[in-house]
Design a protein around this motif. Structure first.
Motif, mmCIF file in Angstrom:
data_model
loop_
_atom_site.group_PDB
_atom_site.id
_atom_site.type_symbol
_atom_site.label_atom_id
_atom_site.label_comp_id
_atom_site.label_asym_id
_atom_site.label_seq_id
_atom_site.Cartn_x
_atom_site.Cartn_y
_atom_site.Cartn_z
ATOM 1 N N VAL A 126 0.837 -1.206 0.000
ATOM 2 C CA VAL A 126 0.000 0.000 0.000
ATOM 3 C C VAL A 126 0.869 1.252 0.000
ATOM 4 C CG1 VAL A 126 -1.658 1.360 1.323
ATOM 5 C CG2 VAL A 126 -1.987 -1.099 1.079
ATOM 6 N N SER A 127 1.894 1.277 0.857
ATOM 7 C CA SER A 127 2.750 2.455 0.977
ATOM 8 C C SER A 127 3.514 2.731 -0.312
ATOM 9 C CB SER A 127 3.734 2.283 2.136
ATOM 10 O OG SER A 127 3.045 2.170 3.360
ATOM 11 N N LEU A 128 4.083 1.682 -0.909
ATOM 12 C CA LEU A 128 4.861 1.878 -2.128
ATOM 13 C C LEU A 128 3.977 2.238 -3.322
ATOM 14 C CD1 LEU A 128 7.515 -0.961 -1.788
ATOM 15 C CD2 LEU A 128 7.844 1.492 -1.498
ATOM 16 N N THR A 129 2.771 1.681 -3.358
ATOM 17 C CA THR A 129 1.842 2.068 -4.418
ATOM 18 C C THR A 129 1.445 3.537 -4.268
ATOM 19 O OG1 THR A 129 0.951 -0.179 -4.565
ATOM 20 C CG2 THR A 129 -0.391 1.587 -5.486
ATOM 21 N N THR A 130 1.189 3.943 -3.014
ATOM 22 C CA THR A 130 0.841 5.338 -2.752
ATOM 23 C C THR A 130 1.986 6.261 -3.156
ATOM 24 O OG1 THR A 130 -0.572 4.691 -0.889
ATOM 25 C CG2 THR A 130 0.137 6.994 -0.977
ATOM 26 N N GLU A 131 3.221 5.873 -2.803
ATOM 27 C CA GLU A 131 4.371 6.710 -3.144
ATOM 28 C C GLU A 131 4.554 6.796 -4.655
ATOM 29 O OE1 GLU A 131 8.851 5.783 -3.066
ATOM 30 O OE2 GLU A 131 8.458 6.642 -1.090
ATOM 31 N N SER A 132 4.340 5.679 -5.357
ATOM 32 C CA SER A 132 4.466 5.690 -6.811
ATOM 33 C C SER A 132 3.462 6.651 -7.444
ATOM 34 C CB SER A 132 4.251 4.269 -7.360
ATOM 35 O OG SER A 132 4.325 4.249 -8.760
ATOM 36 N N GLN A 152 10.621 9.964 4.927
ATOM 37 C CA GLN A 152 9.932 10.407 6.136
ATOM 38 C C GLN A 152 8.418 10.291 5.973
ATOM 39 O OE1 GLN A 152 11.529 14.369 6.631
ATOM 40 N NE2 GLN A 152 13.220 13.666 7.932
ATOM 41 N N ARG A 153 7.920 10.718 4.812
ATOM 42 C CA ARG A 153 6.483 10.601 4.541
ATOM 43 C C ARG A 153 6.055 9.134 4.512
ATOM 44 N NH1 ARG A 153 3.624 14.719 2.351
ATOM 45 N NH2 ARG A 153 2.455 13.343 0.945
ATOM 46 N N LEU A 154 6.893 8.288 3.908
ATOM 47 C CA LEU A 154 6.577 6.867 3.836
ATOM 48 C C LEU A 154 6.529 6.250 5.233
ATOM 49 C CD1 LEU A 154 6.046 4.557 1.832
ATOM 50 C CD2 LEU A 154 8.494 4.097 1.824
ATOM 51 N N SER A 155 7.462 6.635 6.107
ATOM 52 C CA SER A 155 7.478 6.127 7.481
ATOM 53 C C SER A 155 6.232 6.567 8.232
ATOM 54 C CB SER A 155 8.727 6.628 8.212
ATOM 55 O OG SER A 155 9.905 6.136 7.614
ATOM 56 N N GLN A 156 5.853 7.831 8.085
ATOM 57 C CA GLN A 156 4.660 8.344 8.753
ATOM 58 C C GLN A 156 3.401 7.651 8.248
ATOM 59 O OE1 GLN A 156 4.917 12.538 7.926
ATOM 60 N NE2 GLN A 156 6.558 12.895 9.410
#
Length: 213
Positions: A126-132, A152-156
């Motif tokens: 979910v996080s990596l898809t969101t970042e992409s 930092q955003r990914l960690s949060q």
């Protein structure tokens, strides 16, 4: 055993995770089989089992020729590549060998683990898809972020998503406990000659007496 392939190592941050990245001479990237599993809380055996799974075999058969990383049709199981990597600058400490996987296959493994209920894998996918998606939206709107800011955003986002998943999980646990208690109550009633969803004897008699034939 397949021939060993020369690779160069670097480190990459994925939120709070630090992973080894490997680049082949053709410019393509690999992640080690063991680290792909460790990222989602599994031993290296987890990735190996996925490579031998019927699910992957079906996928390889359905999309054969679609992706460059897939093996030839004659290959029954996907075999990780053997990579030779220098240890230390300029190989000052010798070399080591790892088993490498294309990033597409790592992503498939994480998605598979996520589907099976692995919370760590779900967080990553979910996080990596969101970042992409966010990277493309940033590009469209001219937003510039450093890699440090993105991590930092990914960690949060991971922490917030983990909290949300924990709350959902607590709710599901409560539901499971409620169902267990209900089943125990129904069993106790039946053991004592009472049908849980049946009408009391007097009510049944009243219904029979008032029945219209």
């Amino acid at each position: 055993m397949s021939e060993s392939i020369k690779a160069t190592r670097a480190t990459v941050a994925i939120g709070d995770l630090i992973v080894d990245a490997f680049q082949l001479t053709d410019g393509s990237y690999r992640m080690s089989l063991s680290q792909a599993a460790e990222c989602v809380g599994k031993p290296a055996r987890g990735t190996f089992d996925f490579l031998q799974s019927k699910a992957l075999k079906r996928l390889l058969g359905e999309v054969q020729g679609t992706f460059d990383f897939l093996p030839d049709e004659s290959t029954d199981n996907y075999q990780p590549e053997n990579l030779t990597v220098d240890i230390g600058e300029g190989g000052s400490q010798g070399q080591t060998r790892i088993r490498g996987l294309p990033l597409e296959l790592v992503a498939l493994y994480w998605a598979w683990e996520s589907f099976r209920g692995n919370r760590s894998a779900l967080l990553l996918t979910v996080s990596l898809t969101t970042e992409s998606l966010e990277r493309r939206f940033d590009d469209a709107f001219g937003v510039i972020r450093t890699e440090k800011e993105r991590n930092q955003r990914l960690s949060q986002q991971n922490k917030q998503l983990e909290q949300n998943l924990a709350q959902i999980s607590d709710g599901l646990t409560f539901d499971d406990e409620s169902r267990r208690e209900l089943n125990e109550l129904k069993s106790w009633l039946r053991d004592n000659g009472i049908e849980p969803y049946g009408l009391p004897e007097g009510d049944r008699d009243n219904i029979k007496g008032n029945r219209i034939d």
